[in-house]
Scaffold this active site. Structure first.
Site, PDB file in Angstrom:
ATOM      1  N   GLU A   1       0.900  -1.174   0.000  1.00 40.26           N
ATOM      2  CA  GLU A   1       0.000   0.000   0.000  1.00 40.26           C
ATOM      3  C   GLU A   1       0.926   1.208   0.000  1.00 40.26           C
ATOM      4  O   GLU A   1       1.564   1.500   1.016  1.00 40.26           O
ATOM      5  CB  GLU A   1      -0.851   0.024   1.272  1.00 40.26           C
ATOM      6  CG  GLU A   1      -1.706  -1.203   1.442  1.00 40.26           C
ATOM      7  CD  GLU A   1      -3.174  -0.934   1.203  1.00 40.26           C
ATOM      8  OE1 GLU A   1      -3.511   0.107   0.624  1.00 40.26           O
ATOM      9  OE2 GLU A   1      -3.962  -1.789   1.618  1.00 40.26           O
TER      10      GLU A   1
ATOM     11  N   CYS B   1      -2.033   9.326   2.993  1.00 45.84           N
ATOM     12  CA  CYS B   1      -1.908   8.782   1.637  1.00 45.84           C
ATOM     13  C   CYS B   1      -3.113   9.168   0.792  1.00 45.84           C
ATOM     14  O   CYS B   1      -3.015   9.297  -0.419  1.00 45.84           O
ATOM     15  CB  CYS B   1      -1.768   7.270   1.699  1.00 45.84           C
ATOM     16  SG  CYS B   1      -3.007   6.500   2.740  1.00 45.84           S
TER      17      CYS B   1
HETATM   18  P1  NAD Z   1       8.834   4.819   4.064  1.00 38.54           P
HETATM   19  O1  NAD Z   1       8.768   4.030   2.823  1.00 38.54           O
HETATM   20  O2  NAD Z   1       9.951   5.768   4.242  1.00 38.54           O
HETATM   21  O3  NAD Z   1       8.890   3.833   5.341  1.00 38.54           O
HETATM   22  C1  NAD Z   1       7.896   2.882   5.597  1.00 38.54           C
HETATM   23  C2  NAD Z   1       8.489   1.765   6.448  1.00 38.54           C
HETATM   24  O4  NAD Z   1       9.451   1.041   5.682  1.00 38.54           O
HETATM   25  C3  NAD Z   1       9.217   2.244   7.680  1.00 38.54           C
HETATM   26  O5  NAD Z   1       8.903   1.386   8.751  1.00 38.54           O
HETATM   27  C4  NAD Z   1      10.679   2.109   7.283  1.00 38.54           C
HETATM   28  O6  NAD Z   1      11.583   1.949   8.360  1.00 38.54           O
HETATM   29  C5  NAD Z   1      10.622   0.854   6.441  1.00 38.54           C
HETATM   30  N1  NAD Z   1      11.768   0.650   5.533  1.00 38.54           N
HETATM   31  C6  NAD Z   1      12.656   1.553   5.062  1.00 38.54           C
HETATM   32  N2  NAD Z   1      13.525   0.950   4.209  1.00 38.54           N
HETATM   33  C7  NAD Z   1      13.156  -0.346   4.130  1.00 38.54           C
HETATM   34  C8  NAD Z   1      13.628  -1.479   3.391  1.00 38.54           C
HETATM   35  N3  NAD Z   1      14.678  -1.388   2.570  1.00 38.54           N
HETATM   36  N4  NAD Z   1      12.996  -2.652   3.541  1.00 38.54           N
HETATM   37  C9  NAD Z   1      11.910  -2.764   4.338  1.00 38.54           C
HETATM   38  N5  NAD Z   1      11.420  -1.741   5.066  1.00 38.54           N
HETATM   39  C10 NAD Z   1      12.036  -0.542   4.960  1.00 38.54           C
HETATM   40  O7  NAD Z   1       7.438   5.556   4.197  1.00 38.54           O
HETATM   41  P2  NAD Z   1       6.992   6.618   5.296  1.00 38.54           P
HETATM   42  O8  NAD Z   1       7.650   7.917   5.020  1.00 38.54           O
HETATM   43  O9  NAD Z   1       7.115   6.027   6.651  1.00 38.54           O
HETATM   44  O10 NAD Z   1       5.428   6.721   4.987  1.00 38.54           O
HETATM   45  C11 NAD Z   1       4.878   7.630   4.113  1.00 38.54           C
HETATM   46  C12 NAD Z   1       4.419   6.938   2.846  1.00 38.54           C
HETATM   47  O11 NAD Z   1       3.476   5.930   3.157  1.00 38.54           O
HETATM   48  C13 NAD Z   1       3.698   7.880   1.900  1.00 38.54           C
HETATM   49  O12 NAD Z   1       4.128   7.639   0.587  1.00 38.54           O
HETATM   50  C14 NAD Z   1       2.240   7.491   2.049  1.00 38.54           C
HETATM   51  O13 NAD Z   1       1.432   7.775   0.939  1.00 38.54           O
HETATM   52  C15 NAD Z   1       2.368   6.019   2.274  1.00 38.54           C
HETATM   53  N6  NAD Z   1       1.146   5.498   2.896  1.00 38.54           N
HETATM   54  C16 NAD Z   1       0.306   4.760   2.127  1.00 38.54           C
HETATM   55  C17 NAD Z   1      -0.880   4.285   2.660  1.00 38.54           C
HETATM   56  C18 NAD Z   1      -1.841   3.500   1.816  1.00 38.54           C
HETATM   57  O14 NAD Z   1      -2.816   3.005   2.360  1.00 38.54           O
HETATM   58  N7  NAD Z   1      -1.638   3.367   0.524  1.00 38.54           N
HETATM   59  C19 NAD Z   1      -1.190   4.573   3.996  1.00 38.54           C
HETATM   60  C20 NAD Z   1      -0.294   5.330   4.747  1.00 38.54           C
HETATM   61  C21 NAD Z   1       0.875   5.784   4.184  1.00 38.54           C
END
Ligand code: NAD
Length: 508
Positions: free
Chosen positions: A234, A268
């Protein structure tokens, strides 16, 4: 090593409690421990798991004030938003899943043709997928994890959950809700940054449920592809709202202001693009500006959660201005490195980052269009496709236009809130990813089907077993002729006669 965790509150820059990171090298052991606990958990009857998890809901509600305060301090959103959007909305999820999991996972007997498959009974069982990695972002640090943890655990899975390094304390508070109510090892937290998330994706998990950015989602998908395990993604959004000239002006202005600015736009499904038909555009922009101007900083609109987020928002607005867009309201970043005022920008082109990339901030970009079809074409041109809305007094017209939008959720005269409806699927198109949260459809990823067929036949062999004799060929061709809708009557009669002759020879 530098701590990966956010250490000051974006609200007042006061220090946050220290958090210990999980050693990335220890992730394999955590997953093995979860796997060890999963089997006994999945063997409990579903109603027993539901009874235990229903008690987690009571804890969530009993701790409502403390949780809202913690989330507000850690990520900056107003406490009222944390209370409604994170705590109360999550309670609905517990009710839905605890009340329906038994029925949704009930074994289903399939219909089998008695002539073709005599003495056979086939049943689809929906079983736990196994041990899951659940990796979450910071923007809804309680509600988002619970939307997956509750059904995942109820379905009999074990989970290793990694909250964002920006919201580790809220993540811990989520896990604490389950303490003592479910067996040890069934839900474990892994704290840390990208290295810990990456280690989790490469560990011996059966599914990765990931919510976050497109860039990280791509890495998660690659890691899962290497291991040939599924992942549910997501990712980002760039939601559009389409305001038709017959919209209820007041509702559209109030609703769009909320859906664009709640959580300081760090949602999001925040409305980031508004396409308004020319006939109502002046009145709409004027009223939207009044509504947004009346918002009180801190009471209604918190700071951005991270300094990096503030930088992105500043860049998108500055780029838009440089390309000729008009900032109608707001537009000046706070000096604390986190604040950004509610901002309205009138744009004339979508060829700017403010209209193409996820801004994730309190900025409403408005573009005047000539028609609904122009608005739909522009809305659909995004690489993202999470949710979209149409604002019109002709609700059934809006409903039919909904099917033209490239979005996983379309709301008429509302926006974004359906993520809190546990029975409604939440999913996207394009780079938003194909994961599904909420609703019975989420179980497609969280469980796996097992089909069990019991054969009580005592005949010595089946029609299709060896040997492949000429009689078998005759039967096959006769059956093809009989089953085809285009076979004429005479050929059908011939096929029946052929069957009657070949059957006794086949089983002699
Ligand atoms: P992010 O991708 O920076 O981080 C998300 C998670 O991934 C964190 O826990 C992070 O530590 C982890 N992570 C980082 N590198 C990784 C790797 N290589 N492997 C596995 N995990 C890793 O995102 P963010 O800044 O925390 O969140 C914001 C984003 O989330 C926005 O783009 C938003 O649109 C999206 N979002 C989407 C939904 C949806 O329902 N589609 C809901 C909420 C947020």
């Amino acid at each position: 090593m530098l701590s990966p965790f956010a250490d000051v509150s974006p609200k007042d820059l006061s220090p946050l409690d220290a958090v210990s990171a999980t050693d990335a090298d220890a992730i394999g052991d955590l997953v093995d421990r979860a796997r060890g606990a999963q089997r006994a958990w999945s063997e409990l009857p579903a109603y027993e798991r539901a009874a235990r998890i229903a008690k987690v809901k009571d804890r969530l509600l009993d701790r409502a004030a403390a949780l809202a305060a913690l989330v507000s301090r850690e990520v900056g959103k107003p406490e009222a938003e944390a209370l409604l959007g994170e705590v109360l909305a999550s309670a609905d999820g517990f009710d839905f899943w605890c009340g329906s999991i038994e029925e949704l996972c009930e074994p289903q007997e399939i219909a089998l043709d008695k002539l073709t498959y005599p003495a056979k009974r086939g049943t689809i069982y929906r079983e736990a997928r196994g041990t899951l990695a659940v990796i979450m972002p910071w923007n809804f640090p309680v509600a988002l994890p619970l939307r997956t943890l509750v059904p995942a655990l109820l379905a009999g899975n074990a989970v290793v959950f990694k909250p964002s390094e920006i919201s580790p304390r809220s993540g811990q508070a989520v896990v604490d809700l389950f303490a003592g109510l479910i067996p040890d090892g069934v839900l474990t937290i892994a704290q840390g940054g990208g290295d810990v998330g990456a280690a989790l994706c490469s560990a011996n998990v059966d599914l990765v449920v990931f919510t976050g950015s497109v860039a990280t989602g791509r890495k998660v998908a690659t890691a899962c592809a290497e291991r040939l395990v599924p992942c549910s993604l997501e990712l980002g959004g760039k939601d559009a709202a389409i305001v038709l000239s017959d919209a209820n002006l007041e509702r559209a202005a109030q609703g769009i202001a909320w859906a664009a600015l709640t959580n300081a736009g760090q949602n999001c499904a925040a409305i980031e693009r508004v396409y308004v038909e020319r006939g109502i555009s002046d009145a709409f922009i004027a009223r939207l500006t009044e509504v947004v101007r009346a918002l009180e900083p801190d009471r209604d609109l918190g700071p951005l959660t991270t300094h990096a987020q503030q930088q992105t928002v500043m860049r998108h607005v500055a780029d838009a201005q440089a390309s000729g867009a008009e900032v109608i309201l707001g537009g000046n970043a706070g000096e604390d490195g986190y604040r950004y005022p509610a901002t309205i920008v009138k744009v004339t082109s979508d060829d700017i980052d403010l209209m193409r990339e996820e801004t994730f901030g309190p900025v409403i970009a408005v573009r005047v269009v000539e028609s609904a079809s122009e608005a739909i074409a522009l809305a659909n041109a995004s690489k993202y496709g999470l949710t979209a809305s149409i604002w019109t007094k002709r609700a059934s017209h809006g409903e039919s236009l909904a099917h033209e939008l490239r979005a996983g959720v379309v709301t008429i005269n509302n926006h974004a809130f359906t993520g809190a409806i546990p029975a409604a699927p939440w999913s996207g198109h394009g780079q938003t990813g194909a994961g599904i949260t909420n609703s019975h459809l989420a179980l497609e990823a969280l469980t796996r089907p097992r089909f069990v067929l019991v054969d009580r036949s005592s005949s010595k062999r089946e029609l299709w077993w060896y040997p492949y004799t000429p009689a078998l060929m005759k039967i096959g061709l006769a059956m093809a002729a009989l089953r085809s809708g285009s076979t004429g009557l005479l050929r059908k009669i011939g096929a029946v006669l052929s069957l009657l002759g070949a059957f006794p020879r086949r089983f002699r």
